[in-house]
Design a protein around this motif. Structure first.
Motif, PDB file in Angstrom:
ATOM      1  N   LEU A  69       0.829  -1.203   0.000  1.00  0.00           N
ATOM      2  CA  LEU A  69       0.000   0.000   0.000  1.00  0.00           C
ATOM      3  C   LEU A  69       0.860   1.249   0.000  1.00  0.00           C
ATOM      4  O   LEU A  69       0.481   2.284  -0.571  1.00  0.00           O
ATOM      5  CB  LEU A  69      -0.925  -0.010   1.219  1.00  0.00           C
ATOM      6  CG  LEU A  69      -2.075  -1.049   1.163  1.00  0.00           C
ATOM      7  CD1 LEU A  69      -2.843  -1.089   2.487  1.00  0.00           C
ATOM      8  CD2 LEU A  69      -3.026  -0.700   0.021  1.00  0.00           C
ATOM      9  N   ARG A  72       1.666   2.556  -3.532  1.00  0.00           N
ATOM     10  CA  ARG A  72       0.556   2.822  -4.433  1.00  0.00           C
ATOM     11  C   ARG A  72       0.728   4.133  -5.188  1.00  0.00           C
ATOM     12  O   ARG A  72       0.462   4.230  -6.387  1.00  0.00           O
ATOM     13  CB  ARG A  72      -0.746   2.845  -3.621  1.00  0.00           C
ATOM     14  CG  ARG A  72      -1.975   3.138  -4.473  1.00  0.00           C
ATOM     15  CD  ARG A  72      -3.230   2.970  -3.682  1.00  0.00           C
ATOM     16  NE  ARG A  72      -4.385   3.207  -4.546  1.00  0.00           N
ATOM     17  CZ  ARG A  72      -5.656   3.043  -4.149  1.00  0.00           C
ATOM     18  NH1 ARG A  72      -5.904   2.632  -2.896  1.00  0.00           N
ATOM     19  NH2 ARG A  72      -6.648   3.276  -4.989  1.00  0.00           N
ATOM     20  N   ASP A  76       0.811   4.663  -9.251  1.00  0.00           N
ATOM     21  CA  ASP A  76      -0.174   5.513  -9.947  1.00  0.00           C
ATOM     22  C   ASP A  76       0.533   6.460 -10.911  1.00  0.00           C
ATOM     23  O   ASP A  76       0.061   6.697 -12.037  1.00  0.00           O
ATOM     24  CB  ASP A  76      -0.991   6.312  -8.917  1.00  0.00           C
ATOM     25  CG  ASP A  76      -1.964   5.398  -8.144  1.00  0.00           C
ATOM     26  OD1 ASP A  76      -2.252   4.294  -8.685  1.00  0.00           O
ATOM     27  OD2 ASP A  76      -2.389   5.777  -7.042  1.00  0.00           O
TER      28      ASP A  76
END
Length: 750
Positions: A69, A72, A76
Motif C-alpha cells: 500500500l 501505491r 499511480d
C-alpha cells in the motif's frame, strides 16, 4: 491488492524474516490441505501450536500489505506516464502508415521509370551500334579513297595505315558480302604485292634504308612471319657477303706469304673476330625490328638462323687455319718424334717457339668461339616469353653444330701441340739448369713450374675439359719422371761425405751444390701444391658441372701425391746428408761414456766451472752443421738440425742408461740437458723440447730424494706432463741411482 505476475505477494525484508520464522510450520496456510489438517486435530497442544503459527502468518501478511500500500502512489504515477506514452504511440502509428503509403507509391513510380530507362538504354545501344556501323561504312569509304590516293602518290606507309584501319573495322563488323570489303581486300592484296616486290628489290640492291622502310609495313599487313624470314635472310646475306670478302682476302694473303715468314699478315683471329662481331651486331642493332615482327620469338629465330651462317662460314675459317698452319702434319711429326725418342738419328721436331705462336692463336680462336656461344645462349636466357625448354635446346644446337665440331678438331691438335711445347720446354729448363745468384735454388725449379703454370692456364682458357685433363696428365707425368730424376741426380752422387768434408773441413762448393739440390726438392714440393690449388680454383670457375669437376679432381690428386713423393725424396736426401755429418760428431758423444755422474759436491761445483762435454759437443755441431744454414731453405735447415738432434739424443740415451748416478749426478744431467735444449732452440725455428723429453724425464727421476717420490709425478699426479718413459724404463732409471735400494724400486706400483 497488487500482486506479482505469478500471482504471489511481493516480499519485503521484514516479511521475509517473518516468513522465515513460519517456514518451519508443518502446514502451508491458505490451502485446502491446511484446512483439512486443522479439522483433523484432536490434541490441544498441537492446536495451540498451530494457532500461534497462524497468528504469526497473519502478522506477516499484514506487513506485506502495508508495504504494498505504501507503493501505491508511485505505481499511480507510472500508470499515468504509460497512458500518455500510449497516446504518442497512436500518433507514431498514424505517421508510419502515411510514410508506408508514400514509399509504396514511390516504389511503383521507380519501377515504371526503370522500365522506361531500360527501353531507352536498349534503344540507345542500338542507335550507337548503328552509328558505329555507319561510321565504319564511312571509314571504309575513306580507306578506299585513301588507299587509291596513296597508291597514286606511292605513299605506301599511308596505304598500309588505311589497310590496317580497314582490317580493324573488318574484325569488328563481318560484312562478307560488302562491296567495300571486297574492294579493300583487293587493295590489300595489291599493296602486299607492291611491298614484297619493293623489299626484294631493296634486298638485292642491299639498300638498307629502303629495306627498313618496307619491312616495317609487314606487321600492319599481318605478314609478320614472312617479313621475319625475309629480313633475317637479308641479314644472313649481308654477313655472308662480308665474311666471304674477308675470307677471300685471307686466302690471298696466305698465297702471298707462301714460303715467307709473314705470319702476322695472315690474321685468322682478326677474321673470326670480325665475323662474330658482324653476327652479334646484327642481333643487337636489329633487336627492335625483330621484336616488332614477332616479339622475342623473332629474336630467337634470328639467332638460330644466323647460327647456321656461323656453322658454315666459321667452320670454313677454322679449316683454312688448320690447313695454313699444317696442324695435321705438325701433329704427325710430334707423334713420330715421341715414338722415336730413343732412335739414333731421329728427325728434329718442330720449333717450340713457333708452336707457342700457334698455341696462342688456337687459344684466341677457341676463346672467340666460346665467348660467342656464351653470349648467344645468355641472350636467349634473358628472354621471358619464350619456352623455358628452348635454352637447353639452344645450348645443344650451339655445342653440336658444324663450327663446334671443327673447333673440337682444332682442340685435338691443340692438346698435341701443348703437350709437345710443355715437354720440350721442361726438358730445356732441366738441360740449361744453372745456379741463380742470391737464390737458394737453381733456375730449373722456377722455369719448369712457370712452363707448367702457363700451359695449364692456357688449357683452362680453352674451356675444354678434355684439354685440361690431357695437359694436366702430361704435366703430372713430366714431374713424376724426368723432373723427379733431375732433382735426385745430385743427391745420388757417391762418396758424398768425402766430398763435403774434404781435408776435415766443410767444402763450400760441395755444400752449396748439395744444399741447393735439397732446396730444389723442398721448393718443388711446395710449388706442386700451389699449382694444384691454383688450377683447382680456376677450374671451379670455368667448369661448374659436377662431372667435369670430378675429372679435374681425379687429375689433381696426382699432383698431391707428387708433393708427397717429393717430400719422401727430400727426407731421404736429408738422412743421407746427416749420415755424412754425424760421424764427425760421434767421437764427442762417445767420450761422454767416460764421464762420471757419481758426483760429490766438490765435483759438481767443478763441473759448473769446467763443463765436461756439452760445450765440446755443441762446438762440433756448430762446425759441422751450422755452416750449412745460409745455404738451405728455412724448412730444410730445420729438418736437418732436427735429424742431427735425433741422432744425438738417441746416442745420449744409450750412454746414460749405462751409467750410475748420485743425486748430484742427476742434477748434473738435468743441467746438461737444459744447456742442449737452450742451444738447439736457438738453431731452429721449430720446438726441440719434445726431442729431449725422455732425457729431461730421466734427469727428473734421478733428482728424486727417495724412490717413492716418483709417485708424486706419475699417473693422476703427472699434471700436464706426458710421460715418454714406460714403467719398465722408469724402474731401470731409478736403478741407476747408487743410493736407491732395488727392493724399494721393485715395490713401486706404476
Amino acid at each position: 491488492m497488487p500482486s506479482t505476475p505469478n500471482g504471489s505477494v511481493p516480499k519485503t525484508p521484514e516479511s521475509t524474516e517473518q516468513h522465515d520464522d513460519t517456514s518451519t510450520s508443518s502446514i502451508k496456510f491458505g490451502t485446502p490441505e491446511a484446512l483439512n489438517h486443522v479439522r483433523s486435530l484432536t490434541d490441544v497442544g498441537a492446536m495451540t501450536r498451530l494457532l500461534h503459527e497462524c497468528i504469526a502468518y497473519l502478522r506477516a501478511l499484514d506487513v506485506d500489505l502495508d508495504t504494498l500500500l505504501s507503493q501505491r502512489s508511485d505505481l499511480d504515477k507510472i500508470l499515468n506516464n504509460l497512458q500518455r506514452s500510449a497516446d504518442v504511440l497512436d500518433i507514431v502509428k498514424a505517421e508510419s502508415d502515411h510514410m508506408l503509403s508514400n514509399i509504396t507509391a514511390s516504389c511503383d513510380l521507380a519501377d515504371q521509370v526503370s522500365s522506361k530507362v531500360r527501353e531507352l538504354d536498349l534503344a540507345q545501344s542500338r542507335v550507337n551500334s548503328t552509328l558505329l556501323r555507319i561510321d565504319a561504312i564511312v571509314e571504309r569509304g575513306n580507306c578506299i579513297d585513301g588507299v587509291k590516293s596513296a597508291f597514286d602518290a606511292e605513299d605506301y606507309e599511308s596505304a598500309t595505315e588505311y589497310v590496317r584501319t580497314f582490317l580493324e573495322i573488318d574484325n569488328k563488323f563481318k560484312d562478307s558480302g560488302s562491296d567495300q570489303r571486297e574492294q579493300l581486300l583487293a587493295s590489300k592484296k595489291q599493296l602486299e604485292g607492291i611491298v614484297k616486290k619493293k623489299l626484294m628489290a631493296a634486298v638485292d640492291q642491299r639498300d638498307h634504308p629502303t629495306i627498313l622502310r618496307f619491312i616495317k609495313l609487314y606487321s600492319p599487313l599481318g605478314l609478320e612471319e614472312e617479313g621475319l624470314q625475309v629480313y633475317v635472310g637479308y641479314l644472313k646475306k649481308v654477313i655472308g657477303m662480308r665474311s666471304r670478302l674477308e675470307y677471300e682476302h685471307l686466302v690471298e694473303l696466305m698465297e702471298q706469304s707462301h714460303g715467307q715468314d709473314q705470319n702476322n699478315q695472315v690474321n685468322f683471329v682478326g677474321c673470326l673476330t670480325n665475323f662474330f662481331k658482324d653476327i652479334v651486331l646484327a642481333v643487337e642493332e636489329n633487336d627492335e625490328i625483330l621484336r616488332s615482327l614477332c616479339g622475342e620469338d623473332g629474336v630467337v629465330y634470328g639467332i638460330f638462323e644466323l647460327q647456321e651462317e656461323c656453322d658454315s662460314r666459321g667452320s670454313l675459317i677454322l679449316k683454312k687455319y688448320m690447313e695454313y698452319r699444317k696442324l695435321a702434319k705438325l701433329s704427325s711429326e710430334i707423334n713420330a718424334q715421341n715414338n722415336n725418342l730413343l732412335a739414333v738419328g731421329a728427325p728434329e721436331g718442330p720449333n717450340p717457339r713457333e708452336i707457342e705462336l700457334y698455341l696462342e692463336e688456337i687459344l684466341s680462336l677457341m676463346q672467340l668461339g666460346e665467348d660467342y656461344t656464351e653470349y648467344m645462349v645468355s641472350k636467349i636466357k634473358g628472354m621471358t616469353t619464350v619456352d623455358p625448354d628452348l635454352v637447353p635446346r639452344a645450348t645443344k644446337a650451339f655445342r653440336t653444330g658444324s663450327f663446334s665440331k671443327v673447333a673440337q678438331d682444332v682442340t685435338g691438335f691443340y692438346v698435341i701441340l701443348e703437350g709437345f711445347f710443355m715437354v720440350e720446354n721442361v726438358r730445356k729448363a732441366i738441360r740449361i739448369d744453372e745456379h741463380v745468384p742470391d737464390s737458394l735454388t737453381t733456375s730449373m725449379v722456377d722455369d719448369v713450374f712457370y712452363v707448367l703454370q702457363s700451359c695449364l692456364r692456357r688449357a683452362i682458357s680453352t674451356s675444354s675439359i678434355s684439354s685440361v685433363v690431357a695437359v694436366l696428365s702430361g704435366a703430372s707425368s713430366l714431374l713424376n719422371n724426368e723432373y723427379y730424376e733431375a732433382l735426385q741426380q745430385k743427391i745420388r752422387e757417391p762418396n758424398l761425405g768425402a766430398k763435403l768434408f774434404l781435408g776435415g773441413v766443410g767444402v763450400q762448393k760441395t755444400g752449396t751444390e748439395i744444399a741447393t739440390a735439397l732446396n730444389n726438392i723442398d721448393l718443388s714440393s711446395e710449388y706442386v701444391l700451389k699449382l694444384k690449388h691454383e688450377i683447382e680454383e680456376q677450374c671451379a670457375e670455368v667448369f661448374p658441372a659436377p662431372a667435369e669437376r670430378e675429372k679435374v679432381k681425379s687429375c689433381l690428386s696426382e699432383l698431391a701425391d707428387l708433393s708427397n713423393t717429393f717430400k719422401q725424396a727430400l727426407n731421404a736426401g736429408m738422412e743421407q746428408l746427416v749420415t755424412t755429418v754425424t760421424p764427425r760428431i760421434r767421437p764427442v758423444l762417445d767420450s761422454v761414456a767416460t764421464i762420471s755422474y757419481e758426483l760429490s759436491e766438490s765435483e759438481y761445483a767443478d763441473n759448473e766451472v769446467n763443463d765436461p762435454w756439452v760445450q765440446r759437443l755443441l762446438h762440433a755441431v756448430e762446425i759441422n752443421v751450422a755452416w750449412l744454414q745460409s745455404l738451405m731453405t728455412a724448412n730444410n735447415y730445420d729438418s736437418f738440425v732436427h735429424l742431427v738432434i735425433d741422432f744425438i739424443v738417441k746416442r745420449l740415451e744409450v750412454i746414460m742408461m749405462q751409467k750410475r748416478f748420485s743425486q748430484l749426478g742427476g742434477l748434473q744431467l738435468d743441467r746438461d740437458t737444459r744447456a742442449l735444449v737452450s742451444h738447439f732452440s736457438g738453431m731452429t725455428q721449430r720446438t726441440v723440447r719434445d726431442k729431449f723429453a725422455r732425457l729431461t724425464q730421466m734427469a727428473t727421476i734421478l733428482n728424486l730424494e727417495k724412490v717413492s717420490e716418483i709417485l708424486d709425478f706419475w699417473g693422476e699426479n703427472s699434471g700436464p706432463m706426458t710421460w715418454r718413459l714406460t714403467p719398465a724404463e722408469v724402474r731401470r732409471v731409478l736403478s741407476l741411482r747408487v743410493d736407491f735400494k732395488p727392493e724399494a724400486i721393485a715395490a713401486l706400483k706404476l
